[in-house]
Design a protein around this motif. Structure first.
Motif, PDB file in Angstrom:
ATOM      1  N   ARG A 247    -102.654  99.684 -75.134  1.00  0.00           N
ATOM      2  CA  ARG A 247    -101.280 100.199 -75.150  1.00  0.00           C
ATOM      3  C   ARG A 247    -101.226 101.593 -75.783  1.00  0.00           C
ATOM      4  O   ARG A 247    -100.471 102.459 -75.327  1.00  0.00           O
ATOM      5  CB  ARG A 247    -100.393  99.219 -75.922  1.00  0.00           C
ATOM      6  CG  ARG A 247     -98.937  99.593 -76.018  1.00  0.00           C
ATOM      7  CD  ARG A 247     -98.122  98.413 -76.556  1.00  0.00           C
ATOM      8  NE  ARG A 247     -98.663  97.914 -77.815  1.00  0.00           N
ATOM      9  CZ  ARG A 247     -98.243  98.331 -79.011  1.00  0.00           C
ATOM     10  NH1 ARG A 247     -97.292  99.241 -79.100  1.00  0.00           N
ATOM     11  NH2 ARG A 247     -98.768  97.828 -80.113  1.00  0.00           N
TER      12      ARG A 247
ATOM     13  N   ASP B 166    -102.536 104.101 -73.273  1.00  0.00           N
ATOM     14  CA  ASP B 166    -101.520 104.321 -72.244  1.00  0.00           C
ATOM     15  C   ASP B 166    -100.390 105.194 -72.789  1.00  0.00           C
ATOM     16  O   ASP B 166     -99.858 106.051 -72.081  1.00  0.00           O
ATOM     17  CB  ASP B 166    -100.969 102.979 -71.756  1.00  0.00           C
ATOM     18  CG  ASP B 166    -100.218 103.091 -70.445  1.00  0.00           C
ATOM     19  OD1 ASP B 166    -100.728 103.774 -69.529  1.00  0.00           O
ATOM     20  OD2 ASP B 166     -99.114 102.525 -70.328  1.00  0.00           O
TER      21      ASP B 166
ATOM     22  N   ALA C   2    -100.401  97.456 -70.009  1.00  0.00           N
ATOM     23  CA  ALA C   2    -101.246  97.691 -71.179  1.00  0.00           C
ATOM     24  C   ALA C   2    -100.848  96.788 -72.332  1.00  0.00           C
ATOM     25  O   ALA C   2     -99.670  96.668 -72.666  1.00  0.00           O
ATOM     26  CB  ALA C   2    -101.140  99.150 -71.603  1.00  0.00           C
TER      27      ALA C   2
ATOM     28  N   LYS D 236     -92.895 104.474 -68.560  1.00  0.00           N
ATOM     29  CA  LYS D 236     -93.853 103.502 -68.024  1.00  0.00           C
ATOM     30  C   LYS D 236     -93.235 102.620 -66.938  1.00  0.00           C
ATOM     31  O   LYS D 236     -93.950 101.945 -66.199  1.00  0.00           O
ATOM     32  CB  LYS D 236     -94.420 102.643 -69.151  1.00  0.00           C
ATOM     33  CG  LYS D 236     -93.437 101.686 -69.794  1.00  0.00           C
ATOM     34  CD  LYS D 236     -94.119 100.848 -70.873  1.00  0.00           C
ATOM     35  CE  LYS D 236     -93.157  99.849 -71.511  1.00  0.00           C
ATOM     36  NZ  LYS D 236     -93.836  99.011 -72.525  1.00  0.00           N
TER      37      LYS D 236
ATOM     38  N   ARG E  47    -101.470 108.722 -72.709  1.00  0.00           N
ATOM     39  CA  ARG E  47    -101.450 109.235 -71.329  1.00  0.00           C
ATOM     40  C   ARG E  47    -100.057 109.728 -70.944  1.00  0.00           C
ATOM     41  O   ARG E  47     -99.907 110.657 -70.162  1.00  0.00           O
ATOM     42  CB  ARG E  47    -101.915 108.117 -70.382  1.00  0.00           C
ATOM     43  CG  ARG E  47    -102.183 108.564 -68.957  1.00  0.00           C
ATOM     44  CD  ARG E  47    -102.893 107.463 -68.193  1.00  0.00           C
ATOM     45  NE  ARG E  47    -102.084 106.264 -68.080  1.00  0.00           N
ATOM     46  CZ  ARG E  47    -101.182 106.079 -67.108  1.00  0.00           C
ATOM     47  NH1 ARG E  47    -100.978 107.021 -66.206  1.00  0.00           N
ATOM     48  NH2 ARG E  47    -100.507 104.954 -67.040  1.00  0.00           N
TER      49      ARG E  47
END
Length: 412
Positions: free
Chosen positions: A75, A78, A70, A93, A81
């Motif tokens: 980003r 993400d 990302a 990540k 998330r």
């Protein structure tokens, strides 16, 4: 020794301090030990990288995770998330099922004498029970890094993210440092900072090095005029903040005394905030094949960082080439340098500017610092640093053995 080394992200190109530190230690380890380097990465599949890294490090096992890479506004989505994950986003990540599966197979099989978890970001891939002696290689104290980012981040959204990351990291980092048999720090400063997390006796220092074959001092060389140079990855927040701070609060004071001075920002992927700094006396190069020519031309090398952790390899690279260097105390944190001997350390804009002006206007003083800088850097060739790293790996094996003996001595 049979060594397993696990690191997230592609190792090549060598365009960050962390990559350079890892690569040079791996290169020297591979010459005398049985080394398996597990390199895992996401984004798009890069078969050229997988072939290239094997030519540098023949014992490499590349794992493509297909994890999304990302960037920009993606980003933040993400990040959301991963928000409910108790681990910091900068760690979670890099968790990869393929890597966890491999390590769950390899670690219990005693395939290796010792393993290295390179960067805190790799930790979630290691099994809870570390049967193989394993060291955590801490290039930075992440808690300190995120605290400084939270304090200095310019964008309000990034500042909020940094504060959340800092809060999560305060819990996560101590838990992980206690999980490994030994911890490797890159400076005494980092060792002291981590001591409350894990205990000083469980941490060893392996300092930053420099490739003296590549970065050489020529006493007869002269700079290309009143040129001031900064080097670094220009997509990294601490470097972006550093050059903005320099241009907005320091550079005008230098120009007032040395109107012909030029400032050159050398490094990959300059972000829009960096490109916006370009002017008639400020150059932004973008990616370059090598920083050596730019260092050779410099009269003064600057490291105006206000955020960061670990140690800056760039300082030893500049010093090895005999560059008169001005840095903030954070920029030179943890390095074997001394203000007034081989470097000038200044945190105020006026003091930083005055130090640069002194070097630009007084050749005798500058050349004295150039020689002293080169003499300091000569002590830190990567071959010497790797010998120290091997000693710490042996200490890691001994720590694991003591742990087993202690468990065996407990009454059943």
């Amino acid at each position: 020794m049979k060594i397993l080394w696990v690191k997230p992200g592609k190792l090549l190109p060598l365009d960050t301090g962390g990559k350079l530190r890892t690569y040079n230690i791996l290169r020297h380890l591979g010459a005398t030990h049985d080394l398996t380097y597990l390199s895992y990465y996401g984004g798009q599949r890069d078969e050229a990288y997988e072939r290239d890294v094997l030519t540098h490090l023949p014992g490499t096992v590349s794992v493509y995770t297909a994890a999304p890479e990302a960037t920009g506004s993606a980003r933040y989505f993400d990040y959301l998330r991963h928000f409910s994950n108790p681990a910091p986003y900068s760690i979670s990540k890099f968790a990869a099922p393929q890597v966890r599966k491999l390590l769950r197979e390899w670690i219990p099989q005693h395939k290796f004498d010792v393993a290295v978890c390179d960067f805190l970001a790799s930790t979630l891939n290691f099994p809870d029970k570390l049967v193989t002696p394993t060291a955590l290689f801490q290039h930075n104290v992440e808690t300190i890094l995120w605290k400084r980012k939270a304090d200095f981040e310019a964008k309000w959204l990034d500042r909020i993210v940094s504060k959340v990351e800092y809060a999560k990291m305060r819990r996560f980092e101590p838990e992980q440092t206690r999980r490994f048999h030994h911890v490797i720090a890159v400076s005494e400063t980092d060792r002291e900072t981590m001591s409350p997390m894990v205990g000083r006796e469980h941490i060893s220092v392996v300092p930053t090095g420099v490739d003296l074959r590549k970065y050489q001092y020529d006493p007869a060389a002269r700079p290309s005029g009143p040129l001031v140079v900064f080097t670094g990855s220009m997509d990294w927040a601490p470097n972006i903040d550093g050059v903005e701070f320099f241009c907005k609060e320091i550079w005008a004071q230098v120009l007032a005394k040395v109107p012909a001075a030029r400032f050159r920002i050398v490094g990959r992927d300059p972000q829009p905030r960096v490109r916006a700094l370009a002017s008639e006396n400020v150059e932004v190069t973008g990616t370059v094949p090598s920083i050596i020519d730019h260092l050779r031309e410099a009269a003064v090398f600057v490291v105006p960082l206000r955020i960061g952790g670990g140690t800056r390899i760039k300082i030893y690279e500049g010093m090895a080439m005999g560059k008169a260097t001005v840095s903030t105390t954070i920029g030179a944190e943890g390095l074997d340098v001394q203000h007034g001997r081989d470097i000038l350390l200044e945190d105020s804009p006026a003091g930083f500017a005055s130090a640069i002006i002194t070097f630009l206007q007084n050749e005798e003083v500058r050349r004295r610092y150039e020689a002293a800088a080169a003499a300091t850097a000569r002590k830190y060739d990567w071959s010497v640093i790797t010998e120290q790293f091997v000693q710490v790996l042996q200490k890691t094996i001994q720590a694991a053995q003591r742990q087993v003996e202690d468990l065996d001595s407990v009454p059943k």
